[in-house]
Scaffold this active site. Structure first.
Site, PDB file in Angstrom:
ATOM      1  N   ASP A  22       0.811  -1.221   0.000  1.00 12.63           N
ATOM      2  CA  ASP A  22       0.000   0.000   0.000  1.00 12.63           C
ATOM      3  C   ASP A  22       0.842   1.268   0.000  1.00 12.63           C
ATOM      4  O   ASP A  22       0.294   2.369  -0.146  1.00 12.63           O
ATOM      5  CB  ASP A  22      -0.929   0.019   1.215  1.00 12.63           C
ATOM      6  CG  ASP A  22      -2.055  -1.000   1.085  1.00 12.63           C
ATOM      7  OD1 ASP A  22      -2.480  -1.276  -0.048  1.00 12.63           O
ATOM      8  OD2 ASP A  22      -2.502  -1.515   2.127  1.00 12.63           O
ATOM      9  N   LYS A  81      -5.821  -2.584  -7.157  1.00 17.08           N
ATOM     10  CA  LYS A  81      -6.181  -1.940  -5.889  1.00 17.08           C
ATOM     11  C   LYS A  81      -7.408  -1.050  -6.115  1.00 17.08           C
ATOM     12  O   LYS A  81      -8.151  -1.223  -7.077  1.00 17.08           O
ATOM     13  CB  LYS A  81      -4.975  -1.147  -5.359  1.00 17.08           C
ATOM     14  CG  LYS A  81      -3.860  -2.039  -4.823  1.00 17.08           C
ATOM     15  CD  LYS A  81      -4.302  -2.714  -3.541  1.00 17.08           C
ATOM     16  CE  LYS A  81      -3.196  -3.480  -2.855  1.00 17.08           C
ATOM     17  NZ  LYS A  81      -3.647  -4.057  -1.574  1.00 17.08           N
TER      18      LYS A  81
END
Length: 448
Positions: A327, A354
């Site tokens: 992330d 994502k």
């Protein structure tokens, strides 16, 4: 603010050094799991420091719809009365997970071995994201899934009354898929085993043990991790203290490293070694980043981070580090754009699925801001820095992706020209109050 409401364009421009001390919101991964395991445990579970972002609040509401008692006592303070493993009940309405891929995928694992039908949906971004990586292994337990192509939401989940324990080897490292299979295994008699080729964040394993599950982890000769769970345990409610999210801490940390004269302290950050790949990489780039007041809370290592402006240099980030910082690549690419020399981030295919295609979003946005960057073969993001920030001056479409939005707001704190994002509403999914917190440190962020 819901990501489905009116767009909130913001501009970020330099104003000077960032100074001060801050505490970032609670860890999103741990917050989701605390609510789910608390709903499955017998007795009372209390949670302190819960992230009250939109993603986690969706999970809290889903647990209520499935029969658990979930109460907010005060800021970050929650109490649950669970229903026991296998005790969830059929919801009266659709389970809307908003923008939360983690919440949706883990919830599918829970539902797969409860004998009723549920329907999951989400916002426009989540409905585009592939779910087959979860539905395929969960169907082996006996659950059925009816959805759009690729297993995308909206998705009906019919759990099985006679689940069959599984041994599942992950084709790619994914904490979400691993956790979904383990959650399905909770209400399955016998032993469920997950084999992961590379270590991914282990919050599920740590928390399952803390709640009383019989779970073991071993490492094969080839380095793969073997997680074994004995099904149908009696989980017992407990007190959970959620540390600050290292993925959220990444944004003020990088901001302090690239804005000249900055010196900040970020308190109470979770330092689970399977989550700290970004900090390892920043240290390799020459960051003045120190861990102070190291301690352990609720089985998780925690520390305060002291950060000073640093002249960063380019590095190559190996693909095996990706699971520990998946992330954080968007904000790392911002640091790379301000560093001297070439930074190569290798093996980033996961970023394409994502909340948005983060690989394209960072390459395209950085180019628009004047950085020299491209995507090489094998999903490698290459950023060539000059030791000075790029010029900025672009309005970036964030496509409902909170981390893309925060990354470009950080970049705008040091570029010659302001950097804007077309919609900041999604930032509330993981970091409510982000702009206000950065303004308190000295940033200039305001409506466009």
């Amino acid at each position: 603010m819901s990501s489905s409401e009116a767009p909130q364009p913001l501009l970020s421009r330099p104003r000077g050094a960032l100074k001060g001390t801050l505490t970032v919101p609670g860890d999103k991964s741990i917050s989701h799991r605390a609510l789910m395991f608390g709903a499955l445990a017998l007795g009372e579970t209390t949670v302190e420091g819960l992230l009250e972002g939109e993603d986690v609040l969706r999970t809290a509401q889903a647990m209520r719809q499935l029969g658990a008692t979930v109460e907010r006592l005060g800021e970050g303070s929650w109490r649950l009365q669970g229903r026991g493993v296998g005790g969830l009940c059929e919801p009266d309405d659709v389970l809307d997970m908003g923008n939360s891929g983690t919440g949706a995928r883990l919830l599918m694992g829970l539902l797969a071995t409860h004998p009723f039908t549920s329907v999951l949906t989400g916002d426009a971004s989540l409905r585009k994201r592939p779910m087959a990586r979860v539905t395929v292994p969960l169907s082996h337990f006996g659950a059925t899934f009816t959805g759009r192509s690729g297993g995308r939401l909206p998705l009906a989940v019919t759990g099985t009354a006679t689940p069959v324990p599984q041994t599942y080897e992950l084709p790619v490292a994914s904490a979400q898929v691993k956790s979904a299979v383990l959650l399905a295994g909770l209400n399955t008699p016998g032993i469920t085993t997950v084999i992961e080729p590379e270590a991914t964040r282990d919050h599920s394993e740590l928390m399952l043990r803390a709640f009383g599950a019989d779970l073991t982890v071993s490492v094969r000769d080839d380095g793969a991790r073997v997680i074994t769970l004995v099904g149908q345990p009696e989980l017992t409610g407990r007190a959970v203290k959620v540390p600050g999210d290292p993925s959220s801490a990444a944004f003020p940390v990088v901001a302090a490293l690239i804005v000249p004269g900055s010196h900040i302290v970020v308190r109470n950050v979770g330092m689970n070694p399977l989550r700290t790949g970004l900090f390892t990489t920043l240290l390799e780039m020459g960051a003045d980043l120190k861990l102070v007041n190291e301690r352990e809370e609720a089985g998780e290592p925690v520390a305060d981070l002291e950060v000073r402006y640093s002249a960063l240099k380019g590095v190559t980030v190996p693909p095996e580090r990706a699971p520990s910082m998946i992330d954080e690549y968007p904000i790392l690419s911002v640091a790379a754009a301000c560093a001297s020399g070439e930074t190569r981030m290798v093996g980033l295919a996961e970023l394409r699925v994502k909340e948005s295609d983060r690989l394209a979003a960072m390459a395209d946005g950085l180019k628009a801001c004047g950085a020299d960057t491209d995507v090489a073969e094998n999903d490698t993001l290459v950023v060539r820095g000059t030791g000075q920030p790029p010029r900025g001056g672009a309005m970036i479409p964030v496509n409902l992706d909170h981390r893309i939005g925060m990354s470009y707001l950080v970049l705008g704190m040091t570029t010659a020209e302001a950097v804007g994002i077309d919609d900041a509403s999604a930032i509330a999914t993981s970091f409510p109050g982000f702009a206000d917190m950065m303004i308190e440190l000295g940033a200039d962020i305001h409506g466009a």
